[in-house]
Write a protein that holds these residues in place. Structure first.
Motif, PDB file in Angstrom:
ATOM      1  N   TYR A   1       0.906  -1.283  -0.120  1.00  0.00           N
ATOM      2  CA  TYR A   1      -0.290  -0.019   0.006  1.00  0.00           C
ATOM      3  C   TYR A   1       0.993   1.245   0.069  1.00  0.00           C
ATOM      4  O   TYR A   1       0.480   2.302  -0.492  1.00  0.00           O
ATOM      5  N   ASN A   2       1.950   1.247   0.627  1.00  0.00           N
ATOM      6  CA  ASN A   2       2.833   2.302   0.911  1.00  0.00           C
ATOM      7  C   ASN A   2       2.216   3.665   0.977  1.00  0.00           C
ATOM      8  O   ASN A   2       2.291   4.794   0.392  1.00  0.00           O
ATOM      9  N   ILE A   3       1.320   3.753   2.183  1.00  0.00           N
ATOM     10  CA  ILE A   3       0.613   4.923   2.679  1.00  0.00           C
ATOM     11  C   ILE A   3       1.462   5.445   3.768  1.00  0.00           C
ATOM     12  O   ILE A   3       2.214   5.056   4.871  1.00  0.00           O
ATOM     13  N   THR A   4       1.775   6.780   3.724  1.00  0.00           N
ATOM     14  CA  THR A   4       2.507   7.339   4.832  1.00  0.00           C
ATOM     15  C   THR A   4       1.559   8.381   5.724  1.00  0.00           C
ATOM     16  O   THR A   4       0.866   9.070   5.159  1.00  0.00           O
ATOM     17  N   PHE A   5       1.710   8.481   6.944  1.00  0.00           N
ATOM     18  CA  PHE A   5       1.158   9.089   7.934  1.00  0.00           C
ATOM     19  C   PHE A   5       2.529  10.346   8.273  1.00  0.00           C
ATOM     20  O   PHE A   5       3.456   9.521   8.992  1.00  0.00           O
ATOM     21  N   ASP A   6       2.379  11.491   8.404  1.00  0.00           N
ATOM     22  CA  ASP A   6       3.243  12.468   8.738  1.00  0.00           C
ATOM     23  C   ASP A   6       2.756  13.342   9.733  1.00  0.00           C
ATOM     24  O   ASP A   6       2.036  14.259   9.476  1.00  0.00           O
ATOM     25  N   HIS A   7       3.601  13.344  10.808  1.00  0.00           N
ATOM     26  CA  HIS A   7       3.117  14.255  12.098  1.00  0.00           C
ATOM     27  C   HIS A   7       1.742  14.341  12.066  1.00  0.00           C
ATOM     28  O   HIS A   7       1.130  15.242  12.244  1.00  0.00           O
ATOM     29  N   CYS A   8       1.107  13.212  12.571  1.00  0.00           N
ATOM     30  CA  CYS A   8      -0.085  13.164  12.974  1.00  0.00           C
ATOM     31  C   CYS A   8      -0.357  13.176  14.499  1.00  0.00           C
ATOM     32  O   CYS A   8       0.450  12.292  14.965  1.00  0.00           O
ATOM     33  N   GLU A   9      -1.471  13.427  15.095  1.00  0.00           N
ATOM     34  CA  GLU A   9      -1.653  13.237  16.608  1.00  0.00           C
ATOM     35  C   GLU A   9      -3.123  12.776  16.669  1.00  0.00           C
ATOM     36  O   GLU A   9      -4.032  13.260  16.229  1.00  0.00           O
ATOM     37  N   ILE A  10      -3.114  11.739  17.623  1.00  0.00           N
ATOM     38  CA  ILE A  10      -4.491  11.195  17.866  1.00  0.00           C
ATOM     39  C   ILE A  10      -4.283  11.118  19.541  1.00  0.00           C
ATOM     40  O   ILE A  10      -3.703  10.359  19.990  1.00  0.00           O
ATOM     41  N   TYR A  11      -5.543  11.678  19.990  1.00  0.00           N
ATOM     42  CA  TYR A  11      -5.567  11.713  21.502  1.00  0.00           C
ATOM     43  C   TYR A  11      -6.940  11.626  22.070  1.00  0.00           C
ATOM     44  O   TYR A  11      -7.809  12.057  21.343  1.00  0.00           O
ATOM     45  N   LYS A  12      -7.138  11.147  23.207  1.00  0.00           N
ATOM     46  CA  LYS A  12      -8.383  11.222  23.932  1.00  0.00           C
ATOM     47  C   LYS A  12      -9.550  10.335  22.997  1.00  0.00           C
ATOM     48  O   LYS A  12     -10.530  10.961  23.061  1.00  0.00           O
ATOM     49  N   VAL A  13      -9.222   9.154  22.482  1.00  0.00           N
ATOM     50  CA  VAL A  13     -10.273   8.535  21.913  1.00  0.00           C
ATOM     51  C   VAL A  13     -10.725   7.500  22.805  1.00  0.00           C
ATOM     52  O   VAL A  13      -9.760   6.985  23.344  1.00  0.00           O
ATOM     53  N   MET A  14     -11.841   6.857  22.612  1.00  0.00           N
ATOM     54  CA  MET A  14     -12.417   5.715  23.576  1.00  0.00           C
ATOM     55  C   MET A  14     -11.761   4.496  23.449  1.00  0.00           C
ATOM     56  O   MET A  14     -11.502   3.919  24.317  1.00  0.00           O
ATOM     57  N   HIS A  15     -11.485   4.145  22.165  1.00  0.00           N
ATOM     58  CA  HIS A  15     -10.997   2.959  21.812  1.00  0.00           C
ATOM     59  C   HIS A  15      -9.414   3.018  21.347  1.00  0.00           C
ATOM     60  O   HIS A  15      -8.571   3.699  21.725  1.00  0.00           O
ATOM     61  N   ASP A  16      -9.083   2.098  20.165  1.00  0.00           N
ATOM     62  CA  ASP A  16      -7.604   2.391  19.711  1.00  0.00           C
ATOM     63  C   ASP A  16      -7.632   3.299  19.015  1.00  0.00           C
ATOM     64  O   ASP A  16      -8.281   4.256  18.325  1.00  0.00           O
ATOM     65  N   ALA A  17      -6.497   4.140  18.948  1.00  0.00           N
ATOM     66  CA  ALA A  17      -5.816   5.365  18.409  1.00  0.00           C
ATOM     67  C   ALA A  17      -5.608   5.037  16.829  1.00  0.00           C
ATOM     68  O   ALA A  17      -6.290   5.130  15.860  1.00  0.00           O
ATOM     69  N   TYR A  18      -4.389   4.778  16.609  1.00  0.00           N
ATOM     70  CA  TYR A  18      -4.129   4.159  15.254  1.00  0.00           C
ATOM     71  C   TYR A  18      -4.395   2.667  15.062  1.00  0.00           C
ATOM     72  O   TYR A  18      -3.508   1.993  15.463  1.00  0.00           O
ATOM     73  N   ASP A  19      -5.376   2.405  14.616  1.00  0.00           N
ATOM     74  CA  ASP A  19      -5.654   0.931  14.328  1.00  0.00           C
ATOM     75  C   ASP A  19      -6.059   0.672  12.679  1.00  0.00           C
ATOM     76  O   ASP A  19      -6.851   1.102  12.044  1.00  0.00           O
ATOM     77  N   LEU A  20      -5.070   0.362  12.178  1.00  0.00           N
ATOM     78  CA  LEU A  20      -4.530   0.453  10.734  1.00  0.00           C
ATOM     79  C   LEU A  20      -4.344  -0.909  10.138  1.00  0.00           C
ATOM     80  O   LEU A  20      -3.721  -1.840  10.637  1.00  0.00           O
ATOM     81  N   ASP A  21      -4.986  -1.278   9.061  1.00  0.00           N
ATOM     82  CA  ASP A  21      -5.092  -2.500   8.554  1.00  0.00           C
ATOM     83  C   ASP A  21      -4.372  -2.371   7.177  1.00  0.00           C
ATOM     84  O   ASP A  21      -5.227  -2.302   6.006  1.00  0.00           O
ATOM     85  N   GLY A  22      -3.130  -2.194   6.985  1.00  0.00           N
ATOM     86  CA  GLY A  22      -2.441  -2.032   5.595  1.00  0.00           C
ATOM     87  C   GLY A  22      -1.124  -2.284   5.392  1.00  0.00           C
ATOM     88  O   GLY A  22      -0.381  -2.130   6.648  1.00  0.00           O
ATOM     89  N   LYS A  23      -0.709  -2.845   4.389  1.00  0.00           N
ATOM     90  CA  LYS A  23       0.660  -3.274   4.437  1.00  0.00           C
ATOM     91  C   LYS A  23       1.617  -2.361   4.040  1.00  0.00           C
ATOM     92  O   LYS A  23       1.224  -1.607   3.286  1.00  0.00           O
ATOM     93  N   ASP A  24       2.889  -2.415   4.635  1.00  0.00           N
ATOM     94  CA  ASP A  24       3.957  -1.509   4.354  1.00  0.00           C
ATOM     95  C   ASP A  24       3.700   0.128   4.603  1.00  0.00           C
ATOM     96  O   ASP A  24       4.096   0.873   3.966  1.00  0.00           O
ATOM     97  N   LEU A  25       2.803   0.235   5.776  1.00  0.00           N
ATOM     98  CA  LEU A  25       2.641   1.717   6.256  1.00  0.00           C
ATOM     99  C   LEU A  25       3.536   2.336   6.757  1.00  0.00           C
ATOM    100  O   LEU A  25       4.680   1.549   7.229  1.00  0.00           O
ATOM    101  N   ILE A  26       3.818   3.440   6.721  1.00  0.00           N
ATOM    102  CA  ILE A  26       4.969   4.203   7.114  1.00  0.00           C
ATOM    103  C   ILE A  26       4.297   5.413   8.166  1.00  0.00           C
ATOM    104  O   ILE A  26       3.644   6.312   7.785  1.00  0.00           O
ATOM    105  N   LEU A  27       4.768   5.701   9.204  1.00  0.00           N
ATOM    106  CA  LEU A  27       4.233   6.703  10.141  1.00  0.00           C
ATOM    107  C   LEU A  27       5.365   7.331  10.662  1.00  0.00           C
ATOM    108  O   LEU A  27       6.383   6.751  11.211  1.00  0.00           O
TER     109      LEU A  27
END
Length: 181
Positions: A1-27
């Protein structure tokens, strides 16, 4: 997939923050903090192999990192989580497990939670642990020292002048020389 997440912030969510189903992700430069007031509670959770976490921060959650095979985690901080690493991240087959290089594990309640015989990737090394439970297999150059954060209680993970963690990491191809922020 080669998806990139760059300088993201997830906070104060009830369940999982980064819950990702993708191959070859870059954060890169991503922060997950104060997440998971109800089950499941993961800051970083991956379902596929080949994920890279670079210069990321996981703090104040039940599980700091969960999932994926053959992940690479570089220059990242895991602080004040219930458990740093959850089942799936460490495998019985070390070559399919997660590689941690130049990471800091600080004040986590538990270290590695998972299969009894699970181990980390043999290339894991040059990490720093402090008050973070059982974290076997982090490499021969890994040290148990206080990294001397500016104010960990306020989630300021900049290193203070004189910290033994400054320039304590490994420089090699694929690992960025620039640290967090």
């Amino acid at each position: 997939y080669n998806i990139t997440f760059d300088h993201c912030e997830i906070y104060k969510v009830m369940h999982d923050a980064y819950d990702l189903d993708g191959k070859d992700l870059i954060l890169t430069g991503c922060i997950a903090r104060d997440n998971g007031t109800e089950e499941p509670m993961n800051n970083f959770k991956f379902w596929q192999k080949g994920v890279k976490l670079i210069n990321c921060i996981s703090t104040n959650c039940k599980w700091g990192l969960t999932g994926g095979l053959e992940m690479k985690v570089y220059n990242s901080i895991f602080a004040s989580n219930g458990s740093t690493i959850r089942a799936g991240t460490a495998q019985v087959d070390a070559n399919r497990s997660t590689e941690f290089v130049n990471c800091i594990f600080y004040n986590n309640t538990n270290g590695l939670a998972g299969a009894k015989d699970a181990v980390l990737h043999p290339n894991s090394d040059y990490n720093i642990t402090f008050n973070s439970g059982n974290l076997p297999g982090l490499g021969t150059h890994t040290r148990e020292i206080d990294p001397m954060f500016a104010d960990a209680g306020a989630a300021n993970y900049m290193l203070q002048k004189g910290s033994s963690a400054i320039d304590a990491g490994l420089t090699k191809a694929g690992i960025p020389e620039k640290d967090i922020r």
